[in-house]
Design a protein around this motif. Structure first.
Motif, PDB file in Angstrom:
ATOM      1  N   PRO A  63     -85.803 -58.251   8.254  1.00 31.97           N
ATOM      2  CA  PRO A  63     -85.717 -56.546   8.524  1.00 31.97           C
ATOM      3  C   PRO A  63     -86.830 -57.161   9.532  1.00 31.97           C
ATOM      4  N   GLU A  98     -91.518 -51.343  11.188  1.00 32.50           N
ATOM      5  CA  GLU A  98     -89.352 -51.616  11.099  1.00 32.50           C
ATOM      6  C   GLU A  98     -89.252 -51.584   9.636  1.00 32.50           C
ATOM      7  N   ARG A 126     -76.812 -57.255  10.277  1.00 32.58           N
ATOM      8  CA  ARG A 126     -77.135 -56.425  12.021  1.00 32.58           C
ATOM      9  C   ARG A 126     -76.028 -56.289  11.986  1.00 32.58           C
ATOM     10  N   GLU A 150     -86.016 -50.430   9.092  1.00 28.81           N
ATOM     11  CA  GLU A 150     -84.294 -51.256   8.057  1.00 28.81           C
ATOM     12  C   GLU A 150     -83.957 -50.852   7.070  1.00 28.81           C
ATOM     13  N   ALA A 188     -80.541 -49.646   4.131  1.00 29.91           N
ATOM     14  CA  ALA A 188     -80.678 -50.037   5.737  1.00 29.91           C
ATOM     15  C   ALA A 188     -80.675 -48.586   6.573  1.00 29.91           C
ATOM     16  N   THR A 242     -81.604 -47.264  10.889  1.00 26.20           N
ATOM     17  CA  THR A 242     -81.120 -47.685  12.195  1.00 26.20           C
ATOM     18  C   THR A 242     -80.275 -48.997  12.807  1.00 26.20           C
ATOM     19  N   ASP A 243     -80.934 -50.191  13.563  1.00 27.28           N
ATOM     20  CA  ASP A 243     -80.005 -51.676  13.762  1.00 27.28           C
ATOM     21  C   ASP A 243     -79.156 -52.012  12.407  1.00 27.28           C
ATOM     22  N   ALA A 244     -79.462 -51.579  11.488  1.00 25.73           N
ATOM     23  CA  ALA A 244     -79.323 -52.309  10.257  1.00 25.73           C
ATOM     24  C   ALA A 244     -78.567 -51.615   9.633  1.00 25.73           C
ATOM     25  N   VAL A 295     -81.145 -58.037   5.609  1.00 23.85           N
ATOM     26  CA  VAL A 295     -80.563 -56.552   6.067  1.00 23.85           C
ATOM     27  C   VAL A 295     -78.978 -57.897   7.410  1.00 23.85           C
TER      28      VAL A 295
END
Length: 241
Positions: A46, A64, A34, A68, A112, A114-116, A32
């Motif tokens: 991930p 996760e 970031r 992700e 992708a 969330t935070d990806a 992924v």
């Protein structure tokens, strides 16, 4: 002496996931991009922190992976293979990461979340050779995960899952070469496969070839543990990525 009570160190617990598949006859790993610091914009495995004290570690790994990369976690069998906790591996503090491995055929394109910022399949060779820059100590984790996958192919019938319902010995050899990252002598490979009882069984048909005799077809046999194992050539097994 001091009467001050002992204060335990602050340690954060995380999970990282090495997901491997074959694409175009080459071993690929899920990475992924970031979307947050540290290492914003860098490629990484991930993973992430446990959400709360009551969350199971394996449950966190499944969460996760779903968040992700939006992969169907029910289709993957995650195996815990390592723990990484060296001081300084994460600039946010003392972080201990539990690493999980899954290797499965025909995995779809990830998306992708969330935070990806992005997610996709990358050549494992490019990662292991250092052609791609990775965050944290994720190259080391991937190298350990790939080695674990290579050992699994030695001792289990996993390779047949990457073939169709019926396949040739050459098809099976292609899987071993892709995961092990080496070329194999066809005659030696054929002898090893035939010597491993219950690994594959004849399918009763043959595949027509453009030239030469039709290739015999096989299907997966009843054995899940290979005895004797399909060991790698000694010179290949000794190479450290």
């Amino acid at each position: 002496m001091t009467d001050d009570p002992w204060v335990p160190p602050v340690v954060l617990l995380a999970v990282d996931l090495v997901i491997l598949t074959l694409r175009e006859s080459r071993l690929h790993v899920l990475l992924v991009e970031r979307g947050i610091d540290p290492y914003k914009g860098s490629l990484a495995l991930p993973g992430g922190f446990l959400q709360h004290d009551g969350e199971d570690i394996t449950a966190a790994a499944h969460r996760e992976l779903s968040e992700e990369a939006d992969l169907d976690v029910e289709a993957l069998s995650l195996e815990q293979f390592g723990v990484y906790g060296e001081p300084g591996r994460d600039p946010r503090g003392r972080v201990v990461s539990v690493a999980y491995l899954a290797i499965a055929p025909r995995l779809p394109e990830p998306s992708a979340g969330t935070d990806a910022a992005d997610a996709g399949w990358q050549s494992a060779d490019s990662v292991l050779l250092g052609d791609l820059e990775l965050a944290f100590d994720h190259r080391r984790i991937i190298a350990d995960g790939v080695e674990r996958a290579r050992v699994k192919l030695e001792h289990s019938a996993l390779a047949t899952a990457f073939c169709g319902p019926t396949f040739t010995i050459t098809d099976l050899q292609d899987v071993y070469e892709a995961v092990w990252g080496i070329s194999l002598d066809p005659r030696n490979f054929y002898r090893k496969v035939q010597k491993t009882e219950g690994f594959i069984v004849p399918a009763g048909t043959a595949r027509k070839a453009a030239t030469g005799r039709p290739a015999r077809l096989f299907r997966s046999g009843p054995c899940t543990v290979l005895r004797p194992p399909m060991t790698r050539p000694a010179e290949a097994a000794s190479v450290k990525e």
